[in-house]
Design a protein around this motif. Structure first.
Motif, PDB file in Angstrom:
ATOM      1  N   LEU A  67      52.446  77.297 -21.690  1.00 43.42           N
ATOM      2  CA  LEU A  67      53.546  76.734 -22.454  1.00 43.42           C
ATOM      3  C   LEU A  67      53.948  77.645 -23.610  1.00 43.42           C
ATOM      4  N   LYS A  68      55.203  78.019 -23.636  1.00 43.40           N
ATOM      5  CA  LYS A  68      55.739  78.783 -24.767  1.00 43.40           C
ATOM      6  C   LYS A  68      56.018  77.794 -25.897  1.00 43.40           C
ATOM      7  N   MET A  69      55.205  77.852 -26.946  1.00 43.27           N
ATOM      8  CA  MET A  69      55.382  76.932 -28.066  1.00 43.27           C
ATOM      9  C   MET A  69      56.677  77.241 -28.813  1.00 43.27           C
ATOM     10  N   ASN A  70      57.287  76.208 -29.360  1.00 36.25           N
ATOM     11  CA  ASN A  70      58.538  76.383 -30.084  1.00 36.25           C
ATOM     12  C   ASN A  70      58.555  75.483 -31.314  1.00 36.25           C
ATOM     13  N   GLN A  71      59.574  75.661 -32.135  1.00 42.03           N
ATOM     14  CA  GLN A  71      59.651  74.950 -33.400  1.00 42.03           C
ATOM     15  C   GLN A  71      59.825  73.448 -33.197  1.00 42.03           C
ATOM     16  N   GLU A  72      60.428  73.048 -32.091  1.00 45.51           N
ATOM     17  CA  GLU A  72      60.659  71.632 -31.826  1.00 45.51           C
ATOM     18  C   GLU A  72      59.411  70.924 -31.303  1.00 45.51           C
ATOM     19  N   ASN A 116      52.702  82.082 -27.461  1.00 42.98           N
ATOM     20  CA  ASN A 116      53.878  82.284 -28.305  1.00 42.98           C
ATOM     21  C   ASN A 116      54.324  83.733 -28.167  1.00 42.98           C
ATOM     22  N   ASP A 117      55.145  84.209 -29.082  1.00 41.76           N
ATOM     23  CA  ASP A 117      55.662  85.573 -28.958  1.00 41.76           C
ATOM     24  C   ASP A 117      54.612  86.638 -29.252  1.00 41.76           C
ATOM     25  N   TYR A 118      53.457  86.242 -29.758  1.00 41.82           N
ATOM     26  CA  TYR A 118      52.478  87.204 -30.244  1.00 41.82           C
ATOM     27  C   TYR A 118      51.140  87.164 -29.501  1.00 41.82           C
ATOM     28  N   ALA A 119      50.862  86.074 -28.824  1.00 42.75           N
ATOM     29  CA  ALA A 119      49.569  85.925 -28.148  1.00 42.75           C
ATOM     30  C   ALA A 119      49.668  84.884 -27.045  1.00 42.75           C
ATOM     31  N   SER A 120      48.722  84.958 -26.111  1.00 41.87           N
ATOM     32  CA  SER A 120      48.685  84.025 -24.981  1.00 41.87           C
ATOM     33  C   SER A 120      47.249  83.597 -24.720  1.00 41.87           C
ATOM     34  N   GLN A 121      47.081  82.312 -24.407  1.00 41.52           N
ATOM     35  CA  GLN A 121      45.759  81.803 -24.068  1.00 41.52           C
ATOM     36  C   GLN A 121      45.401  82.112 -22.621  1.00 41.52           C
ATOM     37  N   SER A 122      46.375  82.128 -21.737  1.00 40.63           N
ATOM     38  CA  SER A 122      46.105  82.344 -20.314  1.00 40.63           C
ATOM     39  C   SER A 122      45.811  83.812 -20.004  1.00 40.63           C
ATOM     40  N   GLU A 123      46.453  84.725 -20.715  1.00 39.89           N
ATOM     41  CA  GLU A 123      46.180  86.151 -20.555  1.00 39.89           C
ATOM     42  C   GLU A 123      45.748  86.665 -21.927  1.00 39.89           C
ATOM     43  N   TYR A 124      44.451  86.845 -22.108  1.00 38.95           N
ATOM     44  CA  TYR A 124      43.930  87.207 -23.420  1.00 38.95           C
ATOM     45  C   TYR A 124      44.722  88.369 -24.026  1.00 38.95           C
ATOM     46  N   THR A 125      45.127  88.189 -25.286  1.00 37.46           N
ATOM     47  CA  THR A 125      45.938  89.184 -25.984  1.00 37.46           C
ATOM     48  C   THR A 125      45.063  89.971 -26.941  1.00 37.46           C
ATOM     49  N   LEU A 126      45.040  91.277 -26.761  1.00 38.19           N
ATOM     50  CA  LEU A 126      44.183  92.132 -27.573  1.00 38.19           C
ATOM     51  C   LEU A 126      45.016  93.005 -28.514  1.00 38.19           C
ATOM     52  N   TYR A 127      44.471  93.194 -29.708  1.00 40.35           N
ATOM     53  CA  TYR A 127      45.070  94.086 -30.703  1.00 40.35           C
ATOM     54  C   TYR A 127      44.007  95.092 -31.137  1.00 40.35           C
ATOM     55  N   SER A 128      44.425  96.342 -31.292  1.00 38.06           N
ATOM     56  CA  SER A 128      43.523  97.322 -31.897  1.00 38.06           C
ATOM     57  C   SER A 128      43.681  97.203 -33.409  1.00 38.06           C
ATOM     58  N   GLN A 137      56.694  66.606 -19.999  1.00 43.71           N
ATOM     59  CA  GLN A 137      57.063  67.081 -21.332  1.00 43.71           C
ATOM     60  C   GLN A 137      55.812  67.108 -22.200  1.00 43.71           C
ATOM     61  N   ILE A 138      55.525  68.259 -22.782  1.00 46.41           N
ATOM     62  CA  ILE A 138      54.276  68.435 -23.524  1.00 46.41           C
ATOM     63  C   ILE A 138      54.561  68.805 -24.977  1.00 46.41           C
ATOM     64  N   HIS A 139      53.768  68.233 -25.882  1.00 47.08           N
ATOM     65  CA  HIS A 139      53.857  68.514 -27.314  1.00 47.08           C
ATOM     66  C   HIS A 139      52.562  69.233 -27.727  1.00 47.08           C
TER      67      HIS A 139
END
Length: 302
Positions: free
Chosen positions: A53-58, A176-188, A135-137
């Motif tokens: 789920l792409k989280m959003n402000q709403e 969200n635009d910066y990280a994902s739970q389903s595909e681990y997002t890595l930062y150096s 519909q998910i919150h």
């Protein structure tokens, strides 16, 4: 010579007839259903179907749960598949996958976090897949927990359903635009830090790979300072930082535990959207260690 030519011609005509006959039979064969037609839920071997789920402000995201129709042909009628709540499948999943490690158990998603307006998936005539809208919150969900909406097929308007594929665990995954739970997002992470208790000039450099997890539509959580990630709840709570990205790409930093006091230092932290880089300037006081660290850090998306 003439007799031989006639024999060849007769053989060719015979073979041509056989080929045409086989061709006609093959076409008729393909028109007929070769397998038992059943409706089934889609998922992996544990009957888990993941929705990211792409989280959003709403705080409102739509997920679509699919069902399929088996066989080699479609149907000329709409097929309605009605879903109900499944009370038993999560406990079976937990025992099978985690045994007695209850701290790892998956949870049923609280019904305040989702709505199913119409609990029916429709497989349209001429198609083999239908979907049901959910519909998910997601606001308030933890990226460290496994959340399921446990469902089962109650009725099918035509044909039956596969008993081994009659239930499904719809897993809610955050992104969200910066990280994902389903595909681990890595930062150096590269940076420098100094302890205020140490003599001036005792700056230490660090370089480490960090895992980022989405916690809101404009927020991520990662480890603080030069710590690498550990999948341990206590470690995460006491060694993590929340980074909130504001509309102007400035950042708000806060600790995830009362044991840490995170404050802004001289420069303002910011997000460089063109390079997908977080530039962090902060100090934090670790109450357990009774030490204050001043940190400059850059997180680069890998």
């Amino acid at each position: 010579m003439g007799i031989m030519n006639n024999h060849i011609i007769r053989t060719f005509v015979s073979l041509t007839g056989v080929c045409l006959l086989l061709s006609c039979c093959s076409k008729d064969y393909l028109k007929e259903e070769q397998y038992k037609k059943l409706v089934y839920t889609m998922g992996n071997t544990d009957n888990v179907f993941q929705v990211s789920l792409k989280m959003n402000q709403e705080d409102k995201s739509l997920a679509y749960l699919p069902v399929g129709l088996s066989g080699t042909t479609t149907d000329d009628e709409d097929i309605e598949v009605t879903f109900g709540y499944d009370d038993n499948s999560i406990s079976k999943y937990n025992i099978l996958n985690f045994g007695f490690h209850e701290e790892k158990y998956a949870k049923a998603l609280d019904k305040k976090h989702y709505e199913i307006e119409k609990n029916i998936a429709v497989i349209k005539a001429g198609e083999t897949v239908g979907t049901m809208e959910i519909q998910i919150h997601p606001c308030g969900l933890s990226p460290d927990s496994i959340y399921f909406i446990p469902l089962k097929i109650d009725t099918v308007s035509k044909y039956g359903f596969n008993p081994e594929r009659g239930n499904v665990l719809c897993q809610v995954m955050l992104e969200n635009d910066y990280a994902s739970q389903s595909e681990y997002t890595l930062y150096s992470s590269t940076g420098e830090s100094s302890e205020l208790q140490e003599p001036e000039g005792s700056t230490k450099m660090f370089s480490v790979t960090k895992l980022a997890m989405p916690t809101a539509y404009n927020q991520i959580r990662t480890t603080i300072h030069g710590y690498a990630d550990k999948r341990d709840p206590e470690f995460i709570r006491n060694h993590s930082i929340l980074i909130t990205i504001k509309e102007d790409n400035s950042l708000v930093l806060e600790g995830t535990s009362p044991e840490m006091e995170v404050k802004r230092t001289g420069r303002k932290s910011f997000y460089d959207s063109s390079k997908k880089e977080f530039h962090l300037f902060y100090s934090y006081f670790n109450k357990m260690e009774k030490r204050t660290y001043v940190v400059k850090e850059v997180l680069r998306h890998i």
